[in-house]
Design an enzyme around this catalytic site. Structure first.
Site, PDB file in Angstrom:
ATOM      1  N   ASP A 100       0.839  -1.205   0.000  1.00  0.00           N
ATOM      2  CA  ASP A 100       0.000   0.000   0.000  1.00  0.00           C
ATOM      3  C   ASP A 100       0.877   1.261   0.000  1.00  0.00           C
ATOM      4  OD1 ASP A 100      -2.702   1.363   0.551  1.00  0.00           O
ATOM      5  OD2 ASP A 100      -1.499   2.033   2.255  1.00  0.00           O
ATOM      6  N   LYS A 126       1.205   4.277  -2.971  1.00  0.00           N
ATOM      7  CA  LYS A 126       1.111   5.721  -2.727  1.00  0.00           C
ATOM      8  C   LYS A 126       2.407   6.426  -3.123  1.00  0.00           C
ATOM      9  CE  LYS A 126      -2.193   4.894   1.014  1.00  0.00           C
ATOM     10  NZ  LYS A 126      -2.276   4.487   2.440  1.00  0.00           N
TER      11      LYS A 126
HETATM   12  N1  HSE Z   1      -4.730   0.612   4.640  1.00  0.00           N
HETATM   13  C1  HSE Z   1      -4.443   2.018   4.509  1.00  0.00           C
HETATM   14  C2  HSE Z   1      -3.708   2.480   5.756  1.00  0.00           C
HETATM   15  C3  HSE Z   1      -5.726   2.772   4.326  1.00  0.00           C
HETATM   16  O1  HSE Z   1      -3.583   1.728   6.724  1.00  0.00           O
HETATM   17  O2  HSE Z   1      -3.197   3.589   5.750  1.00  0.00           O
HETATM   18  C4  HSE Z   1      -5.551   4.124   3.719  1.00  0.00           C
HETATM   19  O3  HSE Z   1      -5.047   4.089   2.424  1.00  0.00           O
END
Ligand code: HSE
Length: 431
Positions: A202, A206
């Site tokens: 994740d 980003k």
């Molecule tokens: N899974 C992500 C986090 C959610 O923990 O930041 C937000 O993108």
């Protein structure tokens, strides 16, 4: 564009609900501020029965995504369903129907965004994605507009709330990774399958977006180096603390010798750096520009209302810019940019060797480090286990990653080393 804007949402989950709530409750305020009248015309989701705690006017809910995408009255389609398919198909169809799109879907943009942006350009519409990185922190606007006058020197981000929560809990309560993860799951922060959070995926999605905005390169997710937090122990956190550092999962993009670095990995950050104090589920992004110097942005990186706040801001932004005035920011770099290979980076390093507790071991290890030009800054060894193995911690001055990998390979083959060596890259200035 006209002053009354019809909005359609696809995906009535956490962020969809927050966005709808903001549109229902704050649209008067937005109208006073901007003159734009935002009307939430449709919300599509397969489940329209579940109570989300908000009152939705009759006729707004539908189970048919086409009722949003193909409705000629809808000006902006907001995709909040997540995942790659069918989200991508819905977005492409909306773009072909000449609708602007707003999305929070970082995984989709990082992996398929180049195609989506090209399609938007062809059709003269925009794709807003403020909500895709760091939730409520307006970091996309910062990079694209606020710092438009700057060459970006470096970006460092804590942009996954779940892993930051886990590391904070391990630090504050001295619990192990698995216990902290269980707690994050219990509180609903981590996904049921939390791999994306804890393996840095994740964060890498980003970072792909931040890197493209910083340096104008196409979205290049496959070039991002990723390492998660699963190997970090409570003991490493304690050693780091003894040395004056916090451990954070950091997303880094910067220019080094004209090459762009893109990497995600656990990083030791000096206690006195502001970003080391960003704890729990909070996010922060540090941006250094050649004109502005150091800047830091802090806030909630997830959740219904913070992310909804970014979604609605994007809608307003797109409407205010009007057609034809593109907020470019991705893909303007000349084609000869270079992404730095991970082996070519330079950093300071923390090593935790599992060494037999017997005379001469430190000199064997430090001899190999020396052969690879890795210079020791400090050493910690605690405990006594004659005939057994103990952790031997070494903090090293700036070295080349390639040399570090080669040295570790040799050290891990020593008969006096009982387990694989763990290393963590260290930020901060040399002492
Ligand atoms: N899974 C992500 C986090 C959610 O923990 O930041 C937000 O993108």
């Amino acid at each position: 564009m006209k002053d009354k804007i019809n909005v359609g949402i696809i995906g009535f989950g956490t962020v969809g609900t927050g966005t709808a709530k903001i549109l229902f409750e704050n649209s008067e305020l937005i109208k006073k501020r901007t003159g734009i009248d935002l009307v939430l015309k449709r919300i599509a989701d397969l489940d329209i029965k579940r109570d989300r705690g908000i009152k939705v006017p009759e006729g707004v809910l539908t189970t048919d995504a086409d009722a949003v995408i193909n409705d000629p009255d809808i000006d902006v389609v907001v995709e909040l369903m997540g995942g790659i398919r069918p989200a991508k198909d819905f977005i492409i169809q909306a773009i072909k129907n000449k609708k602007h799109v707003v999305t929070a879907n970082k995984a989709l943009l990082a992996t398929e965004g180049n195609e989506i942006f090209a399609e938007a350009e062809k059709n003269g519409v925009e794709v807003g994605f403020e909500a895709s990185v760091a939730g409520g922190i307006p970091i996309i606007k910062v990079l694209r507009e606020g710092l438009v006058a700057n060459n970006i020197v470096a970006v460092y981000g804590i942009i996954n709330g779940t892993s930051n929560y886990i590391l904070t809990k391990m630090t504050d309560e001295k619990v192990e990774f698995s216990d902290a993860l269980k707690e994050a799951q219990r509180l609903g922060y981590a996904e049921a399958d939390p791999t994306f959070d804890i393996e840095g995926i994740d964060t890498a999605h980003k970072l792909t977006i931040l890197s493209s905005l910083s340096y104008g390169i196409p979205l290049s997710y496959n070039e991002v180096y990723k390492e998660g937090i699963t190997k970090i122990t409570a003991q490493d956190i304690e050693f780091a603390s003894e040395l004056g550092y916090k451990i954070k999962l950091l997303a880094i993009t910067k220019l080094s010798n004209g090459e762009i670095e893109m990497r995600v990995h656990p990083t030791m950050i000096p206690n006195e750096y502001l970003i080391s104090k960003v704890d729990g589920v909070f996010n922060a992004v540090y941006v250094e520009g050649d004109a502005v110097g150091s800047t830091l942005y802090y806030g909630r990186g997830a959740g219904d209302m913070p992310t909804g706040s970014a979604v609605v801001a994007d809608i307003v932004d797109i409407v205010q810019r009007g057609n034809g005035q593109k907020a470019k920011g991705i893909g303007y770099a000349s084609a000869d940019y270079k992404i730095r290979k991970m082996e070519d980076i330079e950093s300071m390093y923390y090593f935790r060797f599992s060494a037999m507790d017997q005379p001469g071991v430190l000199s064997k290890i430090s001899g190999i480090l020396g052969n690879y030009n890795i210079s020791i800054a400090s050493v910690i060894q605690k405990g006594r286990r004659l005939g057994g193995s103990v952790p031997l911690v070494v903090l090293a001055h700036t070295a080349k990653e390639r040399d570090v990998l080669n040295a570790i390979k040799e050290i891990d083959n020593l008969p006096v080393v009982s387990d694989k060596t763990l290393f963590i890259r260290v930020e901060g200035s040399e002492e």
